[in-house]
Scaffold this active site. Structure first.
Site: not given
Ligand code: M6R
Length: 591
Positions: A586, A472, A2, A475, A71, A468, A28, A97-98, A491
């Site tokens: 984000k 990527k 948010c 998402e 959000w 990782e 956000r 926000n929260g 396995h």
């Molecule tokens: O701001 P941060 O690095 O703590 O954020 C952590 C995750 O929310 C962030 O890395 C998220 O997984 C991204 N969308 C990945 O691309």
């Protein structure tokens, strides 16, 4: 999560300024938005579902207002659940926000007193609590100050009264004030991120936890615990505005992938004395935990391998959301190293609050100065990646890896050599990020974008990298992707491999080469389409993406970059909103 904005001045219409801020804060949260403008003791409110940048809304006159881009946590994505929320008399509007962890309890009590709730949100209790206090004889300031301690969890909000008084409270999620003084009467901005007002001013005041800012005729600050007035410092930020713009790139994600050439150079530029000092602390610590969430958690996982390889040191990696299962191991001699781009991720901060209570030392690696993470840490390494706007982290990830590598080299007493290795690697990244390379990856994306599943395998340091890579791809393109340790496939997961299943094989120049090729042969025998990401080609690969030949411990950086590009092009071909993937935000400031 948010984005919230407050704007106060005495001559300009607030509405267009708030809308511009919401567009900047959209990363956000972007499932709905809303704003409230006050004029002649009346609050006008607009709330809409969808993104502010692509939805029609009505404008209201008035020089003071608040806005919100949501959000969703509590309550579906509807206009009714969009912020601002108001009290029974529509005299108080709140953006928040929260998560108010005890909102149900508060809501029940207020309902018994006759308050009428119109949404499913937790936020709506705030204006009603303020209203209740005013009914009991408090003025707006006293009423808000009394409400703040009642809200359990990490909560920041801005409340606006129809009497043109605005109060911002911070606890857990960031709130920053921007002050623009072109004439005697200043313009004041309050936003969850400097990006909300960076176009207008770089003179800022950071609100700390349990502090409020009151804007009426003057700007005043109070500490909620002591209820006493406090002084706050105005800081001038040194930030390049271009960083927050796409420039000639179609998307922030592509811009940020390309920016790795420069960002990695900045990440390497750390203070040697501090690196050596903290390396000593790492070497002397009793127990070292690397914690983070999402992609940052994967960097922590890679750190386990990096420290093992370079410094012959065992460090533990724990996802911050699972850290409570380990925190009883924390003692004053333990070191917790937190990695977070935003420095505001709730699970990370809560873990660190526990570490702090147990007197363990905290080192952080972040991109955000003055973030909550920076404030709670004993020492902070800034990766200096520049603003990262795309939700999918790219340049921040590789920059975090650079700092982890520097620390590991410092621990091994090889800092100078390590820096030379990394400078050489950055040169290779420069060569790699060229249009021909991009096109080669785009062609692969064109071949596989209609697949439902993508598998990624790796051994050793490429195992956490496979995880990782999967984040990527998922998402950004919404294609189901999963990373596996090469040896684990047989396995269970190998049952999923069928004709033409894309399997990406991450390979480095290390001792696991032969074994990962054997794993590639196993999937190929079951019909898989094998994509090699490696410095050398192999007859088993149906498609090969060449990566620079670098030390195995630094290879996650060069192996990840082609995957970032692949994820980007898969997303584009699938017609996804690559910078703002659905359901994501984000900065994840709620648990
Ligand atoms: O701001 P941060 O690095 O703590 O954020 C952590 C995750 O929310 C962030 O890395 C998220 O997984 C991204 N969308 C990945 O691309």
């Amino acid at each position: 999560m948010c984005g919230i904005i407050g704007y106060w001045n005495q001559e300009k219409d607030a509405c267009p300024i708030i809308i511009e801020s919401l567009k900047k804060l959209e990363y956000r949260g972007y499932d709905s938005f809303g704003f409230a403008i006050v004029l002649n003791n009346k609050l006008s409110v607009e709330r809409k579902t969808g993104k502010v940048s692509s939805t029609e809304y009505q404008n209201f006159p008035g020089v003071i207002g608040i806005g919100h881009t949501r959000w969703a946590t509590h309550g579906k994505i509807t206009e009714n659940n969009a912020h601002p929320h108001r009290d029974c008399f529509m005299k108080i509007a709140v953006v928040h926000n929260g998560i108010i962890e005890n909102y149900q309890e508060i809501k029940n009590q207020l309902s018994k007193k006759g308050h009428n709730f119109l949404s499913e949100t937790d936020t709506e209790v705030i204006p009603h609590l303020i209203e209740e206090n005013i009914r009991n004889g408090l003025d707006f300031k006293e009423a808000v100050m009394d409400v703040c301690p009642l809200l359990q969890g990490r909560n920041s909000f801005i409340a606006l009264s129809s009497d043109q008084e605005m109060i911002a409270f911070r606890n857990g999620s960031p709130l920053i004030l921007g002050v623009k003084k072109n004439n005697k009467i200043p313009e004041i901005f309050i936003a969850s991120d400097i990006q909300g007002f960076l176009d207008e001013t770089r003179d800022v005041i950071y609100l700390d936890d349990n502090q409020i800012a009151i804007i009426k005729e003057n700007l005043e600050f109070y500490d909620i615990n002591t209820k006493k007035r406090i002084e706050k410092r105005l800081i001038r930020l040194d930030i390049d505005l271009k960083e927050a713009e796409k420039g000639s790139y179609p998307h922030f994600m592509l811009k940020e992938i390309m920016e790795q050439k420069k960002a990695l150079r900045r990440a390497i530029n750390q203070d040697d004395k501090n690196l050596m000092h903290l390396a000593r602390e790492i070497n002397e610590a009793k127990g070292i935990f690397f914690i983070g969430c999402g992609t940052a958690a994967k960097v922590c996982h890679i750190a386990e391998y990096i420290f093992s390889k370079i410094a012959n040191k065992h460090v533990n990696f724990v996802q911050a959301s699972e850290f409570e299962n380990y925190n009883h191991f924390l003692i004053p001699e333990t070191l917790v190293i937190a990695i977070s781009q935003s420095g505001e991720t709730a699970d990370v901060l809560e873990s660190l609050e526990i570490a702090k209570k147990r007197k363990s030392k905290i080192i952080s690696i972040t991109n955000t100065k003055q973030s909550s993470l920076d404030k709670i840490s004993d020492y902070t390494f800034f990766i200096n990646a520049g603003i990262e706007k795309a939700v999918a982290s790219t340049k921040a990830t590789t920059s975090q890896l650079i700092v982890v590598l520097l620390l590991a080299y410092a621990c091994a007493g090889r800092l100078e050599e390590g820096k030379r290795i990394l400078i050489d690697l950055i040169g290779k990244v420069n060569d790699m990020l060229n249009p021909r390379y991009e096109l080669h990856i785009k062609k692969l994306a064109e071949k596989i974008y209609q697949e439902e599943n993508i598998f990624i395998i790796g051994r050793g340091i490429n195992y956490p990298l496979s995880l990782e890579s999967a984040i990527k791809i998922m998402e950004v393109s919404y294609i189901h992707a999963q990373g596996f340790a090469g040896g684990e496939l047989k396995h269970g997961p190998i049952a999923l491999i069928k004709k033409d299943s894309p399997v990406i094989v991450l390979m480095s120049n290390d001792e696991s080469k032969k074994e990962i090729i054997s794993n590639a042969i196993e999937v190929k025998s079951r019909g898989a389409y094998v994509i090699g990401v490696s410095p050398e080609n192999n007859p088993i690969f149906d498609y090969w993406i060449k990566t620079p030949n670098v030390e195995a411990e630094t290879s996650p950086i060069v192996n990840l970059i082609p995957i970032q590009l692949l994820a980007y092009y898969l997303g584009i071909l699938k017609g996804c909103d690559v910078d703002y993937p659905r359901s994501l935000a984000k900065s994840v400031t709620v648990k």
